[in-house]
Design a protein around this motif. Structure first.
Motif, PDB file in Angstrom:
ATOM      1  N   THR A 184       0.882  -1.199   0.107  1.00 25.36           N
ATOM      2  CA  THR A 184       0.099  -0.147   0.059  1.00 25.36           C
ATOM      3  C   THR A 184       0.813   1.456   0.068  1.00 25.36           C
ATOM      4  O   THR A 184       0.353   2.468  -0.272  1.00 25.36           O
ATOM      5  N   MET A 185       2.101   1.189   0.061  1.00 27.21           N
ATOM      6  CA  MET A 185       3.101   2.384  -0.052  1.00 27.21           C
ATOM      7  C   MET A 185       3.113   2.833  -1.476  1.00 27.21           C
ATOM      8  O   MET A 185       3.284   1.850  -2.561  1.00 27.21           O
ATOM      9  N   ASN A 186       3.562   3.882  -1.575  1.00 32.46           N
ATOM     10  CA  ASN A 186       3.851   4.487  -2.927  1.00 32.46           C
ATOM     11  C   ASN A 186       5.143   4.244  -3.368  1.00 32.46           C
ATOM     12  O   ASN A 186       6.195   3.723  -2.344  1.00 32.46           O
ATOM     13  N   ASP A 187       5.519   4.123  -4.519  1.00 34.30           N
ATOM     14  CA  ASP A 187       6.927   3.783  -4.869  1.00 34.30           C
ATOM     15  C   ASP A 187       7.839   4.249  -4.218  1.00 34.30           C
ATOM     16  O   ASP A 187       9.069   3.764  -3.927  1.00 34.30           O
ATOM     17  N   GLU A 188       7.907   5.721  -3.962  1.00 35.73           N
ATOM     18  CA  GLU A 188       8.994   6.316  -3.303  1.00 35.73           C
ATOM     19  C   GLU A 188       9.214   6.129  -2.019  1.00 35.73           C
ATOM     20  O   GLU A 188      10.401   5.979  -1.494  1.00 35.73           O
ATOM     21  N   THR A 189       8.004   5.792  -1.232  1.00 36.74           N
ATOM     22  CA  THR A 189       8.202   5.591   0.098  1.00 36.74           C
ATOM     23  C   THR A 189       8.627   4.150   0.204  1.00 36.74           C
ATOM     24  O   THR A 189       9.364   3.764   1.129  1.00 36.74           O
ATOM     25  N   LYS A 190       8.196   3.272  -0.625  1.00 36.10           N
ATOM     26  CA  LYS A 190       8.648   1.818  -0.589  1.00 36.10           C
ATOM     27  C   LYS A 190      10.228   1.676  -0.712  1.00 36.10           C
ATOM     28  O   LYS A 190      10.718   0.963  -0.177  1.00 36.10           O
ATOM     29  N   GLU A 191      10.666   2.413  -1.794  1.00 37.66           N
ATOM     30  CA  GLU A 191      12.221   2.419  -2.422  1.00 37.66           C
ATOM     31  C   GLU A 191      13.018   2.967  -0.998  1.00 37.66           C
ATOM     32  O   GLU A 191      14.026   2.466  -0.697  1.00 37.66           O
ATOM     33  N   GLU A 192      12.405   4.128  -0.306  1.00 38.77           N
ATOM     34  CA  GLU A 192      12.792   4.642   0.810  1.00 38.77           C
ATOM     35  C   GLU A 192      13.161   3.721   2.141  1.00 38.77           C
ATOM     36  O   GLU A 192      14.501   3.601   2.603  1.00 38.77           O
ATOM     37  N   PHE A 193      12.112   3.099   2.333  1.00 41.14           N
ATOM     38  CA  PHE A 193      11.995   2.099   3.383  1.00 41.14           C
ATOM     39  C   PHE A 193      12.831   0.925   3.015  1.00 41.14           C
ATOM     40  O   PHE A 193      13.604   0.595   3.799  1.00 41.14           O
ATOM     41  N   THR A 194      12.873   0.343   1.896  1.00 37.91           N
ATOM     42  CA  THR A 194      13.737  -0.452   1.445  1.00 37.91           C
ATOM     43  C   THR A 194      15.245  -0.080   1.499  1.00 37.91           C
ATOM     44  O   THR A 194      16.318  -0.965   2.055  1.00 37.91           O
ATOM     45  N   ASN A 195      15.643   0.921   1.204  1.00 37.77           N
ATOM     46  CA  ASN A 195      17.174   1.542   1.350  1.00 37.77           C
ATOM     47  C   ASN A 195      17.358   1.601   2.858  1.00 37.77           C
ATOM     48  O   ASN A 195      18.348   1.222   3.156  1.00 37.77           O
ATOM     49  N   ASN A 196      16.444   2.095   3.729  1.00 34.35           N
ATOM     50  CA  ASN A 196      16.652   2.355   5.230  1.00 34.35           C
ATOM     51  C   ASN A 196      16.890   0.877   5.589  1.00 34.35           C
ATOM     52  O   ASN A 196      17.710   0.802   6.533  1.00 34.35           O
ATOM     53  N   VAL A 197      16.148  -0.113   5.328  1.00 30.73           N
ATOM     54  CA  VAL A 197      16.473  -1.362   5.811  1.00 30.73           C
ATOM     55  C   VAL A 197      17.929  -1.979   5.333  1.00 30.73           C
ATOM     56  O   VAL A 197      18.445  -2.559   6.206  1.00 30.73           O
ATOM     57  N   LYS A 198      18.161  -1.882   4.135  1.00 32.59           N
ATOM     58  CA  LYS A 198      19.468  -2.276   3.592  1.00 32.59           C
ATOM     59  C   LYS A 198      20.632  -1.669   4.272  1.00 32.59           C
ATOM     60  O   LYS A 198      21.536  -2.220   4.717  1.00 32.59           O
ATOM     61  N   ASP A 199      20.392  -0.303   4.540  1.00 31.34           N
ATOM     62  CA  ASP A 199      21.523   0.479   5.448  1.00 31.34           C
ATOM     63  C   ASP A 199      21.651  -0.079   6.757  1.00 31.34           C
ATOM     64  O   ASP A 199      22.474  -0.125   7.330  1.00 31.34           O
ATOM     65  N   TYR A 200      20.531  -0.358   7.314  1.00 32.45           N
ATOM     66  CA  TYR A 200      20.196  -0.749   8.745  1.00 32.45           C
ATOM     67  C   TYR A 200      21.176  -2.183   8.852  1.00 32.45           C
ATOM     68  O   TYR A 200      21.871  -2.379   9.667  1.00 32.45           O
ATOM     69  N   LEU A 201      20.913  -3.055   7.989  1.00 35.82           N
ATOM     70  CA  LEU A 201      21.437  -4.303   7.861  1.00 35.82           C
ATOM     71  C   LEU A 201      23.097  -4.265   7.736  1.00 35.82           C
ATOM     72  O   LEU A 201      24.020  -5.109   8.015  1.00 35.82           O
ATOM     73  N   ASP A 202      23.206  -3.280   6.796  1.00 31.34           N
ATOM     74  CA  ASP A 202      24.729  -3.369   6.576  1.00 31.34           C
ATOM     75  C   ASP A 202      25.470  -2.542   7.613  1.00 31.34           C
ATOM     76  O   ASP A 202      26.629  -3.075   7.851  1.00 31.34           O
ATOM     77  N   LEU A 203      24.701  -1.695   8.333  1.00 31.22           N
ATOM     78  CA  LEU A 203      25.528  -1.260   9.623  1.00 31.22           C
ATOM     79  C   LEU A 203      25.513  -2.257  10.765  1.00 31.22           C
ATOM     80  O   LEU A 203      26.653  -2.417  11.492  1.00 31.22           O
TER      81      LEU A 203
END
Length: 65
Positions: A5-24
């Motif tokens: 239900t998220m728009n594409d921009e929000t979904k992409e930002e969320f996905t990037n945040n999760v990836k950054d979190y996992l990298d850290l």
């Protein structure tokens, strides 16, 4: 709300945040392992220094260059 239900921009930002979190998280794990290794080395050196000082009746040292 879920990802569908998220728009594409929000979904992409969320996905990037999760990836950054996992990298850290992975980086922190590696740093913690390196810290553990260094603390073990420091403990070993400390024991060797103290043993040497006791054996040689050394009460203080001057480590200036």
């Amino acid at each position: 709300m879920d990802l569908n239900t998220m728009n594409d921009e929000t979904k992409e930002e969320f996905t990037n945040n999760v990836k950054d979190y996992l990298d850290l998280d992975q980086e922190i794990s590696k740093l913690n392992a390196a810290l553990k290794e260094r603390k073990l080395k420091q403990k070993t050196l400390s024991e060797m220094i103290i043993r040497n000082m006791e054996t040689n009746d050394i009460h203080h040292i001057n480590i200036k260059n």
